[in-house]
Write a protein that holds these residues in place. Structure first.
Motif, PDB file in Angstrom:
ATOM      1  N   TYR A   4      41.441 -11.542  68.029  1.00  0.00           N
ATOM      2  CA  TYR A   4      41.330 -12.925  66.432  1.00  0.00           C
ATOM      3  C   TYR A   4      39.573 -14.063  66.997  1.00  0.00           C
ATOM      4  CZ  TYR A   4      43.008 -16.539  63.532  1.00  0.00           C
ATOM      5  OH  TYR A   4      42.476 -17.604  62.684  1.00  0.00           O
TER       6      TYR A   4
ATOM      7  N   TRP B 117      36.884 -13.049  65.804  1.00  0.00           N
ATOM      8  CA  TRP B 117      36.870 -12.807  65.037  1.00  0.00           C
ATOM      9  C   TRP B 117      36.506 -14.655  63.743  1.00  0.00           C
ATOM     10  CZ3 TRP B 117      36.565 -10.535  59.663  1.00  0.00           C
ATOM     11  CH2 TRP B 117      36.525 -11.727  58.755  1.00  0.00           C
TER      12      TRP B 117
ATOM     13  N   LEU C  26      48.387  -9.741  66.327  1.00  0.00           N
ATOM     14  CA  LEU C  26      47.593 -10.698  65.348  1.00  0.00           C
ATOM     15  C   LEU C  26      47.894 -12.176  64.488  1.00  0.00           C
ATOM     16  CD1 LEU C  26      45.301  -7.666  64.004  1.00  0.00           C
ATOM     17  CD2 LEU C  26      44.341  -9.978  65.640  1.00  0.00           C
TER      18      LEU C  26
ATOM     19  N   SER D  13      46.942 -15.553  66.118  1.00  0.00           N
ATOM     20  CA  SER D  13      46.152 -17.114  64.866  1.00  0.00           C
ATOM     21  C   SER D  13      47.414 -17.847  64.657  1.00  0.00           C
ATOM     22  CB  SER D  13      46.212 -16.111  63.256  1.00  0.00           C
ATOM     23  OG  SER D  13      47.566 -16.362  62.901  1.00  0.00           O
TER      24      SER D  13
ATOM     25  N   GLY E 157      39.933 -12.973  56.004  1.00  0.00           N
ATOM     26  CA  GLY E 157      40.968 -12.249  56.205  1.00  0.00           C
ATOM     27  C   GLY E 157      42.174 -11.595  55.385  1.00  0.00           C
TER      28      GLY E 157
END
Length: 430
Positions: free
Chosen positions: A74, A77, A143, A147, A212
């Motif tokens: 994450y 990302w 995930l 986050s 996302g």
């Protein structure tokens, strides 16, 4: 301008102050947990018994869901999209005039960032096949937890950063300077926290969560294909409109600069969590459900759902485009024929066209668009309609904030405007 004049102490606190803010933080995180443990590949039903709630609590306390791999992926990302923000050529535009008379500049390259990212997704597919996307679908909850950790850490850092010493006073959000650390952390203390030209609030609003969300939807569609050997018509009805919505958001990236989130709200936990966790984790609910519980609609139902989605999206997009075109240039031939009233403050309020039908006609289109995606997931469980129910509450709250703000700003002109445009959402109904 003195600091106290630029940043007056916040008197009115939304969400019932610190107590309500804590309740919202705990409540929204709990919803992510509850909807994952209650709606998954084994079943999807509301937890109504003590046994179900006990099981959810037991699962929620399992530390294995805090995954170092998910945290790493994450973070990468977020950093990938931040790197694209700096690397890809961008159109630089001015934001609205701030309280101190300044205009911040914004680099707009969201669509280009998406296209580069989609290109990388294609390369990943060609090299490694579906395996990375199946991993994303299978580790959705890890995930989501990653986050939450990232969003909370980000919110804490920008809260602490807002107390920095600066030659010029740091501009705070009018709603985020209460002096209560819990409330200010939640609502957002600083108006526009930045890392160089990177406006964190604008970036998070448009990049990690929106793109996302697209990645999750694609991964869940691939999961359904892998599990059942095909992609159901319900999956297409759910994810295609959402993909279109995400692309549309980035095509009209500039429009976000005039929204309440950017113009008036501080960047705190509410927006950080909402952008990074809530949007991708909860808005992908229909695709996640259908990955394990495919629904097969009749041709008539498909056309009806598609028609509702298309019509409501057009209401949303055309009304917003008309408003933004009028704000940008009232003499534009596309909007110059529209009637409006001029307020004592000099603002112009449309009373014809889309905005003569209802004061928040865009909210109407937005809600029915979301409803169409919920309908795509079928009627076997009310849990898949959470998006529609939540969005109704969100839009009603935004409507209340908008109405209060405009009533205070325009005073008697707002009364006159409401007489000319009496309906809030649906012409001749409400």
């Amino acid at each position: 301008m003195a600091s106290t004049e630029l940043n007056p102490r916040t008197v009115h606190r939304d969400f019932f102050g610190a107590t309500g803010s804590l309740a919202v933080m705990l409540g929204t995180v709990s919803v992510v947990f509850i909807w994952y443990f209650s709606c998954n590949e084994t079943a999807c039903q509301l937890p109504l018994t003590a046994t179900q709630w006990s099981l959810i609590l037991q699962q929620a306390l399992d530390p294995s869901y805090v995954s170092s791999a998910a945290l790493l992926y994450y973070s990468l990302w977020w950093l990938w999209l931040a790197a694209l923000f700096f690397i890809i050529p961008a159109k630089v535009v001015d934001g609205v005039v701030l309280r101190d008379g300044r205009r911040l500049q914004y680099r707009l390259n969201g669509l280009s960032s998406l296209l580069v990212t989609v290109g990388v997704w294609a390369v990943v597919w060609l090299v490694w096949g579906t395996q990375p996307y199946l991993w994303i679908a299978d580790h959705y909850f890890e995930l989501a937890i990653a986050s939450i950790i990232f969003a909370t850490t980000q919110a804490l850092l920008v809260y602490l950063y807002s107390f920095r010493s600066s030659p010029k006073p740091v501009m705070l959000a009018l709603a985020g300077n209460s002096g209560n650390p819990i409330y200010d952390f939640f609502i957002g203390r600083e108006l526009n926290p930045r890392v160089g030209p990177l406006d964190l609030k604008c970036f998070c609003e448009l990049r990690p969560g929106i793109i996302g969300w697209m990645l999750l939807n694609i991964s869940f569609a691939i999961k359904q294909q892998h599990r059942f050997g095909h992609i159901s018509n319900s999956m297409w009805l759910a994810i295609v409109p959402q993909l279109v919505y995400c692309v549309d958001t980035l095509v009209f990236e500039r429009n976000v600069l005039t929204t309440m989130d950017i113009v008036t709200d501080g960047f705190g936990w509410m927006l950080s969590f909402g952008d990074l966790t809530w949007v991708p984790a909860m808005y992908s609910l229909q695709a996640r459900y259908l990955a394990f519980h495919p629904v097969y609609h009749s041709s008539l139902a498909c056309w009806a759902i598609a028609l509702l989605g298309t019509a409501s999206f057009l209401v949303f997009r055309l009304s917003n485009s008309q408003k933004n075109a009028f704000r940008t240039n009232p003499n534009d031939p596309a909007v110059s024929h529209l009637r409006y009233i001029t307020t004592e403050s000099g603002s112009k309020l449309l009373v014809s066209g889309w905005w003569g039908m209802a004061r928040h006609i865009n909210y109407t289109g937005d809600w029915f668009f979301g409803l169409a995606q919920c309908l795509a997931a079928g009627y076997d469980t009310p849990m898949v309609y959470f998006f529609s129910a939540y969005f109704l509450v969100l839009l009603l709250h935004r409507n209340h904030r908008d109405e209060c703000k405009c009533r205070e700003k325009y005073k008697k002109d707002w009364i006159r405007y409401c007489q000319l445009v009496p309906y809030m959402f649906i012409p001749y109904v409400i």
